[in-house]
Design an enzyme around this catalytic site. Structure first.
Site, PDB file in Angstrom:
ATOM      1  N   TYR A  59      61.343  46.778  60.450  1.00  0.00           N
ATOM      2  CA  TYR A  59      61.328  45.459  59.800  1.00  0.00           C
ATOM      3  C   TYR A  59      59.874  45.010  59.572  1.00  0.00           C
ATOM      4  O   TYR A  59      59.512  44.535  58.493  1.00  0.00           O
ATOM      5  CB  TYR A  59      62.092  44.456  60.671  1.00  0.00           C
ATOM      6  CG  TYR A  59      62.161  43.051  60.092  1.00  0.00           C
ATOM      7  CD1 TYR A  59      62.929  42.772  58.957  1.00  0.00           C
ATOM      8  CD2 TYR A  59      61.469  41.999  60.681  1.00  0.00           C
ATOM      9  CE1 TYR A  59      62.988  41.484  58.435  1.00  0.00           C
ATOM     10  CE2 TYR A  59      61.527  40.703  60.163  1.00  0.00           C
ATOM     11  CZ  TYR A  59      62.286  40.458  59.040  1.00  0.00           C
ATOM     12  OH  TYR A  59      62.350  39.184  58.522  1.00  0.00           O
ATOM     13  N   SER A 115      58.266  46.683  56.696  1.00  0.00           N
ATOM     14  CA  SER A 115      58.735  46.174  55.389  1.00  0.00           C
ATOM     15  C   SER A 115      58.101  44.818  55.079  1.00  0.00           C
ATOM     16  O   SER A 115      57.795  44.508  53.928  1.00  0.00           O
ATOM     17  CB  SER A 115      60.260  46.071  55.359  1.00  0.00           C
ATOM     18  OG  SER A 115      60.718  44.933  56.079  1.00  0.00           O
ATOM     19  N   GLY A 151      58.888  31.019  59.103  1.00  0.00           N
ATOM     20  CA  GLY A 151      58.983  30.611  60.514  1.00  0.00           C
ATOM     21  C   GLY A 151      60.332  31.050  61.071  1.00  0.00           C
ATOM     22  O   GLY A 151      61.142  31.613  60.340  1.00  0.00           O
TER      23      GLY A 151
HETATM   24  N1  LIG Z   1      65.519  33.540  59.362  1.00  0.00           N
HETATM   25  C1  LIG Z   1      64.328  33.779  59.850  1.00  0.00           C
HETATM   26  O1  LIG Z   1      64.018  33.387  60.977  1.00  0.00           O
HETATM   27  C2  LIG Z   1      63.301  34.515  59.048  1.00  0.00           C
HETATM   28  C3  LIG Z   1      61.997  34.615  59.557  1.00  0.00           C
HETATM   29  C4  LIG Z   1      61.028  35.292  58.812  1.00  0.00           C
HETATM   30  C5  LIG Z   1      61.366  35.831  57.579  1.00  0.00           C
HETATM   31  N2  LIG Z   1      62.642  35.744  57.109  1.00  0.00           N
HETATM   32  C6  LIG Z   1      62.937  36.347  55.798  1.00  0.00           C
HETATM   33  O2  LIG Z   1      63.633  35.407  55.005  1.00  0.00           O
HETATM   34  C7  LIG Z   1      64.427  36.075  54.028  1.00  0.00           C
HETATM   35  C8  LIG Z   1      65.818  35.486  54.013  1.00  0.00           C
HETATM   36  O3  LIG Z   1      66.407  35.738  55.277  1.00  0.00           O
HETATM   37  P1  LIG Z   1      67.574  34.845  55.909  1.00  0.00           P
HETATM   38  O4  LIG Z   1      67.160  34.501  57.266  1.00  0.00           O
HETATM   39  O5  LIG Z   1      67.973  33.792  54.954  1.00  0.00           O
HETATM   40  O6  LIG Z   1      68.717  35.946  56.053  1.00  0.00           O
HETATM   41  P2  LIG Z   1      70.196  36.064  55.494  1.00  0.00           P
HETATM   42  O7  LIG Z   1      70.928  34.769  55.583  1.00  0.00           O
HETATM   43  O8  LIG Z   1      70.776  37.264  56.151  1.00  0.00           O
HETATM   44  O9  LIG Z   1      69.971  36.371  53.954  1.00  0.00           O
HETATM   45  C9  LIG Z   1      69.594  37.633  53.514  1.00  0.00           C
HETATM   46  C10 LIG Z   1      70.059  37.764  52.078  1.00  0.00           C
HETATM   47  O10 LIG Z   1      69.651  39.046  51.606  1.00  0.00           O
HETATM   48  C11 LIG Z   1      70.747  39.606  50.883  1.00  0.00           C
HETATM   49  N3  LIG Z   1      70.700  41.057  50.823  1.00  0.00           N
HETATM   50  C12 LIG Z   1      70.736  41.950  51.835  1.00  0.00           C
HETATM   51  N4  LIG Z   1      70.767  43.199  51.344  1.00  0.00           N
HETATM   52  C13 LIG Z   1      70.746  43.088  49.990  1.00  0.00           C
HETATM   53  C14 LIG Z   1      70.772  44.024  48.937  1.00  0.00           C
HETATM   54  N5  LIG Z   1      70.859  45.354  49.155  1.00  0.00           N
HETATM   55  N6  LIG Z   1      70.747  43.568  47.666  1.00  0.00           N
HETATM   56  C15 LIG Z   1      70.693  42.234  47.409  1.00  0.00           C
HETATM   57  N7  LIG Z   1      70.688  41.298  48.370  1.00  0.00           N
HETATM   58  C16 LIG Z   1      70.707  41.728  49.650  1.00  0.00           C
HETATM   59  C17 LIG Z   1      71.947  39.150  51.684  1.00  0.00           C
HETATM   60  O11 LIG Z   1      73.130  39.323  50.911  1.00  0.00           O
HETATM   61  P3  LIG Z   1      74.546  39.765  51.578  1.00  0.00           P
HETATM   62  O12 LIG Z   1      75.259  38.485  51.889  1.00  0.00           O
HETATM   63  O13 LIG Z   1      75.201  40.556  50.498  1.00  0.00           O
HETATM   64  O14 LIG Z   1      74.239  40.577  52.794  1.00  0.00           O
HETATM   65  C18 LIG Z   1      71.585  37.701  51.925  1.00  0.00           C
HETATM   66  O15 LIG Z   1      71.911  36.915  50.805  1.00  0.00           O
HETATM   67  C19 LIG Z   1      64.368  37.562  54.401  1.00  0.00           C
HETATM   68  O16 LIG Z   1      63.439  38.218  53.570  1.00  0.00           O
HETATM   69  C20 LIG Z   1      63.864  37.548  55.847  1.00  0.00           C
HETATM   70  O17 LIG Z   1      63.174  38.732  56.160  1.00  0.00           O
HETATM   71  C21 LIG Z   1      63.614  35.093  57.803  1.00  0.00           C
END
Ligand SMILES: NC(=O)c1ccc[n+]([C@@H]2O[C@H](COP(=O)([O-])OP(=O)(O)OC[C@H]3O[C@@H](n4cnc5c(N)ncnc54)[C@H](OP(=O)(O)O)[C@@H]3O)[C@@H](O)[C@H]2O)c1
Length: 322
Positions: free
Chosen positions: A196, A199, A229
């Protein structure tokens, strides 16, 4: 004064694509952008999840016209599908003002994509690389329209610091096994974090090199990256044991608050007024420019990542535009 949803300017007339727009931070981003007048494409691999997300927003906010949120079929792991999605958008719309590369995964097992790339970096970096490159003609055309303000926002994470020290993105094998893990240890939490982290490091390096290229070409586009965050989305909490969820919800940022950083990057007037201050930068809060790791600031590494990503695509027979 703190930057909040109320600081988002009127976005009427703008067209925006949010990847992973069907859940978590992406869903909140889509909602706020549509509420402020933009036409938003929800880039999602599942039609039912995308439509459910759109309907959820519409039922909470009936004032949003239905046609303002559209599903764009997009599976970032399937690179031909990514190119197809960019074609659909480029033929349907005459402009694209903002691309929000938000989707992200952190699978616990070592899986490879059809092209033989490790899945975490395949989706989080390579999928977005192909999407961005395929949409560049439309983004550049929009940037030539007088008064335009075109941005490419890529959601990274402070977890970039977990990227393995040994991975310097020097050859395609660094995308095939970015965690450089011991094959007997592919499923440990440490290995998951390393994959992770690699990436998310790639997301920052990609933004920096993309901005270099755009600036060299004199394209009036701002590429910007960020860490939202620790946010209490399902996957944000997913790395912790389930019993901790109620506590985590209290200590982590709410999804609404967590989405503010990417909303700032995508819409803030501060960025429009002074793009040079934000170009290629990493933010860890609305208007909070931060310094990522030394590796994430290494220009040679950024160039090298770009080169090996192109090589991996060439090896897989995937041809992207420009
Ligand atoms: N939450 C945190 O604490 C946090 C912290 C730092 C960074 N981030 C970053 O924030 C971003 C959003 O994360 P989140 O926390 O909102 O997570 P999340 O709710 O799991 O959302 C991830 C999204 O990515 C989509 N996705 C996964 N694989 C895909 C694919 N092959 N093609 C198209 N869409 C795909 C998922 O769709 P499906 O529903 O189809 O799986 C979902 O809509 C990510 O880049 C994550 O690394 C999050």
């Amino acid at each position: 004064m703190a930057w909040t949803e109320a600081s988002i300017p009127d976005l009427t007339g703008k067209v925006i694509l949010v990847t992973g727009g069907n859940s978590g931070l992406g869903l909140e981003t889509v909602k706020q952008l549509a509420l402020h007048g933009a036409k938003v494409y929800v880039g999602a691999r599942s039609e039912s999840r995308a439509k459910q997300a759109i309907n959820e927003i519409l039922s909470q906010h009936p004032s949003i016209p239905k046609e303002r949120m559209q599903w764009l079929p997009l599976d970032l792991e399937n690179l031909q599908n990514v190119i197809e999605a960019a074609k659909i958008l480029s033929t349907t719309e005459s402009r694209l003002d903002v691309l929000v590369n938000n989707a992200g995964i952190g699978p616990e097992t070592f899986i490879t994509t059809k092209e033989g790339l490790e899945q975490t970096i395949g989706v989080n970096h390579v999928g977005h690389f192909v999407l961005t490159k395929s949409l560049l003609p439309l983004l550049k055309a929009t940037a030539k329209v007088p008064g335009s303000d075109v941005r490419i926002v890529t959601v990274s994470s402070v977890a970039e610091k977990f990227a393995p020290k040994s991975n310097n993105f020097t050859s395609i094998k660094d995308l095939k096994d970015p965690g450089a893990a011991n094959p007997n240890d592919y499923a440990s939490r440490k290995a998951t974090f390393k994959r992770y982290g690699a990436s998310k490091l790639a997301n920052i390096l990609f933004t920096k090199e993309l901005q270099n290229k755009l600036t060299q070409e004199d394209a009036n586009i701002t590429a910007i990256t960020l860490d939202p965050g620790p946010v209490s989305t399902e996957s944000g909490m997913g790395i912790f044991p389930g019993v901790l969820k109620p506590v985590l919800k209290l200590v982590m940022k709410s999804v609404a608050k967590g989405a503010l950083t990417q909303l700032f990057c995508a819409t803030a007037v501060e960025v429009a007024k002074n793009p040079d201050r934000y170009k290629g930068q990493f933010l860890n809060g609305p208007d909070k420019i931060d310094q990522p790791s030394d590796k994430a600031r290494n220009r040679e590494l950024a160039r090298s990542l770009w080169r090996i990503t192109e090589e991996a695509l060439a090896e897989a027979g995937i041809s992207t535009l420009p």
